[in-house]
Design an enzyme around this catalytic site. Structure first.
Site, short mmCIF file in Angstrom:
data_model
loop_
_atom_site.label_atom_id
_atom_site.label_comp_id
_atom_site.label_asym_id
_atom_site.label_seq_id
_atom_site.Cartn_x
_atom_site.Cartn_y
_atom_site.Cartn_z
N SER A 196 34.05 43.83 42.13
CA SER A 196 34.10 43.88 40.61
C SER A 196 35.03 43.04 40.16
O SER A 196 36.25 42.76 40.53
CB SER A 196 33.94 45.21 40.15
OG SER A 196 34.09 45.16 38.63
N TYR A 209 38.38 53.93 39.05
CA TYR A 209 37.29 52.70 39.55
C TYR A 209 38.21 51.37 39.96
O TYR A 209 37.82 50.81 40.89
CB TYR A 209 36.49 52.50 38.41
CG TYR A 209 35.23 51.65 38.52
CD1 TYR A 209 34.25 51.77 39.54
CD2 TYR A 209 35.39 50.29 38.11
CE1 TYR A 209 33.30 50.93 39.78
CE2 TYR A 209 34.31 49.20 38.50
CZ TYR A 209 33.37 49.76 39.51
OH TYR A 209 32.25 48.82 39.81
#
Length: 340
Positions: A196, A209
Site C-alpha cells: 500500500s 495497518y
C-alpha cells in the site's frame, strides 16, 4: 579490480540503468506469457484478489485461490471457470469447430480453491503442502490478503493489532518460505507483494495497518536483494503500492474536499490493470497513481514539520478519522442488535 576503475564501472552501470528506465517510458516492454503457469493468489475471495484472479484467468494461467471465506472463494472460482469456458469456445471457433457454452474448460485450464487463514502459520504450511501435492509447483505467488482493524491505537484491542500484523506482514514470510525453495531450485518464478502507499508513508489513526504494510515493503525489498545476491535472476519480484482503492475496505476515508477531485480513490479495475502490466513486464515496483512516487520522495527529504504542514493542507492528517468513526458506529450497532 582496482577500486577506482570499479567505481567508474559502477557509475556507468548506474547511468545505464537510468537510460533503460527512461527507454521503458518511451517503448512499452513486451508482456510475458503466463499461459499454463500456476499462479497462487491469497485473499482471492473479494476485492483486488478476485480481480487479479480474473485477469490471470484471461491470460490462461492455472489458478490456485486462497481465502479464509470458502463461499466467496468459490464464487471467484466460478467466475474464473466461466472465463475458461469463454476462452475454450473462442479457441474452438478459431479452429472452425464451434462448441456450445456448456462445454467444460480443457484440462490444462483449471482453478483450485483452498480455505486458508494466512494469519496462522500452521494453516499456511499445511495448505501449501496440499497445493504441492495436488497441483504442483507454483510459478507466481501473489501475496494480496489484507485486513484493517479501524481503531485508534489506544482503543484497538491487542488481538486486532496482532491479527493485522499476522495477515498483512507475517503471512508474506510464511507463504514465501513455503514456495520459494522450489523457485530457487529452478531459478524460475515471480513473487508479487501487494502492499500500500501506507507502506511508504503514513497517516494518523491506522498505526497497526501502516506498521504491517511498512513491514511488507521491507520484507519484499530485502527478499529482492537476497535473490540478487544469490544470482537468482530468473526469479522476479514486483512490489505493488496503490493509493486508496475503492473496495470498501476504507469506506469513509476522506481528504480535503477541494483536493479530492484531483486525487479520488482508485477504481479497483484500474489499479489491478496497472499492477498486471507491471507484473507481466517484470517491473520491480509500481505506485498508483504516479504521484505516489513524488510523495514518497518528498517525505524522505523534507523536514518532518514540512511534511506535517503538507498533510494538514491536503487533509491527509486526519483522513482516516471518518472511516474509524464509521467502523466504531457499525460495531456499536452490531453490539446493540446482539444485546451486548
Amino acid at each position: 579490480m582496482n577500486i577506482v576503475l570499479e567505481f567508474f564501472v559502477v557509475t556507468f552501470k548506474v547511468l545505464w540503468a537510468f537510460v533503460l528506465a527512461g527507454a521503458k517510458w518511451l517503448v512499452r516492454p513486451k508482456e510475458k506469457s503466463v499461459s499454463g503457469q500456476v499462479c497462487l493468489i491469497t485473499g482471492a475471495g473479494s476485492g483486488l484478489g478476485r480481480l487479479f484472479a480474473l485477469e490471470f484467468a484471461r491470460r490462461r494461467a492455472q489458478l490456485v485461490l486462497w481465502d479464509i471465506n470458502t463461499d466467496s472463494n468459490e464464487e471467484t472460482a466460478g467466475m474464473v471457470r466461466q472465463i475458461y469456458r469463454e476462452l475454450e469456445a473462442e479457441d474452438a471457433v478459431r479452429a472452425g469447430n464451434p462448441v456450445e457454452e456448456e462445454v467444460l474448460p480443457c484440462s490444462n485450464l483449471q482453478v483450485y480453491t483452498y480455505t486458508c487463514d494466512v494469519g496462522k502459520r500452521e494453516s499456511v504450511y499445511s495448505t501449501a503442502e496440499k497445493v504441492r501435492r495436488e497441483v504442483g509447483d507454483i510459478f507466481l505467488l501473489l501475496n494480496n490478503a489484507g485486513v484493517v482493524s479501524g481503531h485508534h491505537l489506544l482503543e484497538c484491542p491487542d488481538e486486532l493489532i496482532e491479527r493485522t500484523m499476522m495477515v498483512n506482514c507475517h503471512a508474506h514470510f510464511w507463504t514465501t518460505k513455503a514456495f520459494l525453495p522450489k523457485m530457487m531450485d529452478m531459478n524460475h518464478g515471480h513473487i508479487v507483494t501487494v502492499a500500500s502507499s501506507l507502506g511508504l508513508f503514513s497517516t494518523a489513526g491506522v498505526e497497526d495497518y501502516c506498521a504491517s504494510k511498512f513491514g511488507a515493503v521491507g520484507f519484499h525489498e530485502s527478499l529482492s536483494h537476497e535473490l540478487k545476491a544469490a544470482d537468482k535472476d530468473g526469479i522476479k519480484t514486483t512490489l505493488v503500492c496503490p493509493y486508496l482503492v475503492d473496495t470498501g475496505m476504507f469506506r469513509g476515508c476522506r481528504i480535503r474536499k477541494e483536493i479530492e477531485p484531483f486525487l479520488p480513490p482508485l477504481k479497483p479495475d484500474y489499479c489491478v490493470k496497472q499492477a498486471m502490466r507491471a507484473i507481466l513486464t517484470d517491473q520491480p515496483m509500481i505506485c498508483t497513481p504516479r504521484l505516489m512516487y513524488i510523495v514518497t520522495c518528498m517525505k524522505s527529504i523534507l523536514p518532518f514539520e514540512a511534511v506535517v504542514c503538507m498533510y494538514r493542507f491536503l487533509g491527509a492528517d486526519k483522513c482516516m478519522y471518518p472511516f474509524i468513526a464509521q467502523r466504531k458506529q457499525a460495531t456499536n450497532n452490531n453490539e446493540a442488535k446482539n444485546g451486548i
